[in-house]
Design a protein around this motif. Sequence first.
Motif, mmCIF file in Angstrom:
data_model
loop_
_atom_site.group_PDB
_atom_site.id
_atom_site.type_symbol
_atom_site.label_atom_id
_atom_site.label_comp_id
_atom_site.label_asym_id
_atom_site.label_seq_id
_atom_site.Cartn_x
_atom_site.Cartn_y
_atom_site.Cartn_z
ATOM 1 N N CYS A 82 0.786 -0.955 0.008
ATOM 2 C CA CYS A 82 0.064 -0.055 -0.131
ATOM 3 C C CYS A 82 0.817 1.209 0.004
ATOM 4 N N THR A 127 -10.069 2.688 3.653
ATOM 5 C CA THR A 127 -11.253 1.494 3.333
ATOM 6 C C THR A 127 -12.383 2.680 3.899
ATOM 7 N N GLU A 158 -14.859 3.786 -3.135
ATOM 8 C CA GLU A 158 -13.792 2.858 -3.202
ATOM 9 C C GLU A 158 -14.026 1.689 -2.065
ATOM 10 N N ASP A 160 -13.454 -2.021 -0.248
ATOM 11 C CA ASP A 160 -12.658 -3.167 0.075
ATOM 12 C C ASP A 160 -13.596 -4.588 0.273
ATOM 13 N N GLY A 183 -10.905 -2.995 -5.119
ATOM 14 C CA GLY A 183 -9.558 -3.250 -4.832
ATOM 15 C C GLY A 183 -9.566 -4.610 -5.104
ATOM 16 N N GLN A 185 -6.639 -6.224 -7.108
ATOM 17 C CA GLN A 185 -4.766 -6.134 -7.181
ATOM 18 C C GLN A 185 -4.395 -7.482 -7.775
ATOM 19 N N ASP A 222 -9.740 -2.921 -9.676
ATOM 20 C CA ASP A 222 -8.200 -2.298 -9.741
ATOM 21 C C ASP A 222 -7.244 -3.590 -9.649
#
Length: 466
Positions: A82, A127, A158, A160, A183, A185, A222
């Motif tokens: 991060c 978050t 956004e 999580d 998110g 990743q 993302d």
Amino acid sequence: MNAGAGRITIGSMNAHPHIATDLGSVIRRQVPRYTSYPTAPHFTTDVGPEAYEDWLRRAGASGLPVSLYLHVPYCRSICHYCGCSTKASRKDGPVRAYVEVLRREIAMVAERLGPVAVSHVHWGGGTPNLLGHADFETLVGDLHAHFDLSAVVEHAIELDPREMGPDDARFLARMGVNRASLGVQDLDSTVQEAIGRHQPLELVEAAVSQLHRAGIGAINMDLIYGLPFQTHQTIRRTAMHVAGLAPSRISLFGYAHVPWFRPNQRLIDEASLPGGDLRLALSRTARETIDAFGYEAIGIDHFARPEDPLTLARDARTLHRNFQGYTTDDAQILVGFGSSSIGRTPWGYVQNAVANGVWRRAIEQDRLPVERGRAYAGEDLLRAAVIEELLCFFDVDLAAVAARHGADPAVLAGGIDTLRPLIAAGWVEVDGWRVAIRTHGPEIARVVASAFDAYLGTGGRHSVAV
């Protein structure tokens, strides 16, 4: 340049390092991401609360549309990779206390800005879905009380997926949220172990399903390349799984390993990180996989469906780039709330205090919590426009941009001189004052844009281009 365009002379630019003509060297250059210009490392304490107060009052009187950004700097745990301004909190108490101060900041800013019309609202972090329903509803109520949100085009958050409860999506839809960014990743278990983020595919699928059932169909996802232990096979599987979920947009970012700036990244074994050649290959594998699912490439790191507003904006040359990445948001005024948040006005940038305690104490003393910023000066707006067009469209008409800013394009000539090696290699084409990236666009665009950055090399270290 055309023969008839005259001799190019170097304008008022800092000395730029020579650009090599092998792709491996180019993509290893450290250059800004250019989500602003001047970039954040060039913000100074010369801009503080007094300047921001003046800019807010002028912005309110301007009648220009406004966007709002709310920063929630908390996560349950900090992922090793991060680079965000956030901190870990296992308890809800610090988050609730933060909300109370955030409410005061909203009221303070609104008093100076007035009941302006808002076009976009974005919640980031951290978050944001750590906020309890009651706190989130209170904050949304405050925004409605202080500003005109009747014509909001996009209300984005956004999320999580690991922190999504069973009723969260329906609640967010009731609050007016119409876009969610998840998110992801990487979905490979070995990579997830190395980055401290355990998030199986089933969890992401459940989050997408919940959002769709709630009527939030605009979903971003993302992805990151350049993470430890990534291989062609793992990143291809991740990209296939994500594209198979049919999100509206996908972002593909290169991991920026900056342990000198983000101590949590020291938890990543540098020996496990892919080198420059493999990073490039991983990015291409991911891009090719996403392309195969029918997505349109947007700029250097976004993808969107052909019918998506982002694609339409690219085609109409109305696409923009800001701190959230590529956007259709054309508001000239961005008001940031919360610690570390950055705002933009027609007169310059401001950034709130990064440390929560400093931010809180300023507000408790009835002071705007601005810690630093940057007032536009000289050729800043001209160069910002050139850099944005290159990153959005991979080409720019320097003469046209200069004319819009009442400037002589000759002040940009030094940038063309810097690009001579890429022009000779056939990667960049110059015709008169028009500069176009012909090959390797996503990989070299930041390097090409940096040729027009008058501050390059004076603001600290940056991440590599790819």
